[in-house]
Motif scaffolding. Structure first.
Motif, mmCIF file in Angstrom:
data_model
loop_
_atom_site.group_PDB
_atom_site.id
_atom_site.type_symbol
_atom_site.label_atom_id
_atom_site.label_comp_id
_atom_site.label_asym_id
_atom_site.label_seq_id
_atom_site.Cartn_x
_atom_site.Cartn_y
_atom_site.Cartn_z
ATOM 1 N N HIS A 46 19.124 -0.164 -115.747
ATOM 2 C CA HIS A 46 20.172 -0.597 -114.496
ATOM 3 C C HIS A 46 20.163 0.453 -113.459
ATOM 4 O O HIS A 46 20.075 -0.010 -112.292
ATOM 5 C CB HIS A 46 21.438 -0.509 -115.127
ATOM 6 C CG HIS A 46 22.086 -1.584 -115.947
ATOM 7 N ND1 HIS A 46 22.230 -1.445 -117.307
ATOM 8 C CD2 HIS A 46 22.263 -2.858 -115.680
ATOM 9 C CE1 HIS A 46 22.528 -2.541 -117.949
ATOM 10 N NE2 HIS A 46 22.590 -3.380 -116.808
ATOM 11 N N PHE A 76 19.339 -7.427 -117.229
ATOM 12 C CA PHE A 76 19.770 -6.705 -116.066
ATOM 13 C C PHE A 76 20.026 -7.757 -115.048
ATOM 14 O O PHE A 76 20.121 -7.437 -113.734
ATOM 15 C CB PHE A 76 18.665 -6.006 -115.585
ATOM 16 C CG PHE A 76 18.299 -4.712 -116.751
ATOM 17 C CD1 PHE A 76 19.118 -3.797 -117.277
ATOM 18 C CD2 PHE A 76 17.246 -4.862 -117.466
ATOM 19 C CE1 PHE A 76 18.759 -3.085 -118.202
ATOM 20 C CE2 PHE A 76 16.615 -4.063 -118.481
ATOM 21 C CZ PHE A 76 17.743 -3.456 -118.852
ATOM 22 N N LEU A 304 24.432 4.359 -114.987
ATOM 23 C CA LEU A 304 24.533 3.313 -113.940
ATOM 24 C C LEU A 304 25.843 3.315 -113.067
ATOM 25 O O LEU A 304 25.823 3.548 -111.794
ATOM 26 C CB LEU A 304 24.678 1.726 -114.638
ATOM 27 C CG LEU A 304 25.261 0.763 -113.861
ATOM 28 C CD1 LEU A 304 24.215 0.626 -112.728
ATOM 29 C CD2 LEU A 304 25.376 -0.720 -114.636
#
Length: 389
Positions: A46, A76, A304
């Protein structure tokens, strides 16, 4: 599990790659006007895919006639859908996700690429198996990162031979293609539906007053193919930090994360003296980005949501231990990246290869609550001043 340290296998792979690199031909950079179909290959994970957004913006400007495809792993694609300057997202399945793919997946992905008829592949990954796929697909021009010989199949090779931020390393690949880099930054664009959802959420939880809103993510450091708990600051410290922000800045604290973060988020919230809002497991990536866009500060580990906050322009306080802010930190962002000067990420010598955290790493605990509070309060003071103008 922590990413394995560099060992004999890694050494042999690099040595073999250097030998093959002398055999595989290099080619001149293609003329931008000749490139009609360009694929950027960054299968995982990510944060790295968000890092690639800076390179994608430059490639869009440098190859204006090209259709740009972003190839990412199946875990993803949701994130990739919000990355701008891309015409299409290509689902690469398990290909390129560490620990989740083999040579059969490499061959299968190469067949996908061959059917697409790309003129240029930009490989923003260090794995030799990732770099070899566009060669198997007979893509004539292949530019990317060469980590200790692992980029032998590339026609334009950018060596990873010094400590440099991951974003800047990707931008070096862009430069090697003859494209000047101008004002690079991370970008993510929440959809209109995501923005409406965030607006409703702000109203529902009474987050639209003058009180600053701080999003805290105490978990993370978990991706398909890699989990590194040593990247997580203790939940009790996040609790102490959040309480100080409530006491001294009248902040409203929102705790976020995916479902797997629920135990650590619960531990943080139970340790707090003040109430907080629990949104763990209740937002998609796009919804979280839209919410981050509306708040005054984000605080969390190297994961992330930290880079998502940067990509939508929200000030951040990132807390680091086994990973270095100079390499993995918030890129050109407002805010602070905190790391203890004795952390293994600050004392180990640079060498290409997998990340080597120290045994039973607790380096992140070198960052104190006082340090994090000072950084967070500075950001909130600045945000309050801007809102009062």
């Amino acid at each position: 599990m922590t990413t394995p340290a560099r060992g004999p296998r890694s050494f042999l792979v690099g040595a073999a790659g250097r030998v093959l690199g002398a055999v595989f031909p290099r080619r001149a950079v293609p003329e931008p006007s000749s490139v009609r179909r360009l694929v950027v290959i960054k299968p995982a994970a990510h944060g790295d895919i968000l890092f690639a957004s800076a390179a994608l913006a430059q490639l869009r400007r440098g190859f204006p006639k090209a259709e740009i495809t972003l190839a990412v792993g199946k875990w993803f694609t949701e994130l990739a859908a919000g990355v701008p300057h891309v015409d299409r997202v290509l689902d690469a399945g398990s290909f390129g996700t560490p620990g989740r793919y083999g040579w059969k997946d490499v061959w299968g992905f190469s067949r996908q690429l061959k059917r697409e008829g790309f003129d240029l592949a930009v490989v923003l990954d260090r794995s030799p198996k990732v770099a070899v796929a566009p060669w198997l697909a007979s893509i004539p021009h292949r530019a990317g990162i060469d980590s200790g010989g692992r980029g032998f199949a590339l026609t334009v090779r950018v060596p990873w031979d010094r400590p440099v931020h991951e974003v800047d390393l990707m931008l070096d690949v862009v430069r090697a293609l003859g494209v000047p880099v101008e004002e690079p930054r991370l970008e993510f664009v929440p959809s209109a539906d995501h923005l409406r959802y965030a607006g409703r959420l702000m109203q529902e939880w009474d987050l639209t007053s003058d009180a600053p809103v701080v999003i805290v993510h105490p978990g993370g450091a978990s991706n398909p193919g890699m989990t590194m708990p040593s990247k997580r600051w203790p939940a009790t410290r996040f609790a102490a930090l959040a309480d100080r922000l409530v006491t001294e800045h009248d902040a409203k604290v929102v705790v976020v994360g995916h479902g797997a973060d629920a135990p650590v988020a619960r531990q943080m919230r139970l340790a707090m003296k003040h109430p907080s809002i629990d949104l763990v497991g209740q937002t998609t990536i796009g919804q979280l980005a839209a919410l981050l866009k509306r708040v005054q500060l984000y605080v969390g580990n190297d994961s992330l949501p930290l880079h998502l906050a940067v990509s939508v322009g929200t000030p951040v306080v990132g807390i680091f231990g086994p990973t270095s802010p100079a390499i993995n930190g918030p890129y050109r962002a407002a805010g602070a990246a905190l790391v203890d000067e004795q952390a293994c990420s600050q004392t180990r010598a640079f060498k290409p290869g997998p990340l080597e955290a120290c045994p039973d790493c607790t380096c992140i605990e070198g960052v104190t609550v006082d340090q994090a509070a000072a950084a967070a309060m500075q950001q909130l003071t600045t945000a309050t001043a801007k809102r009062s103008r």
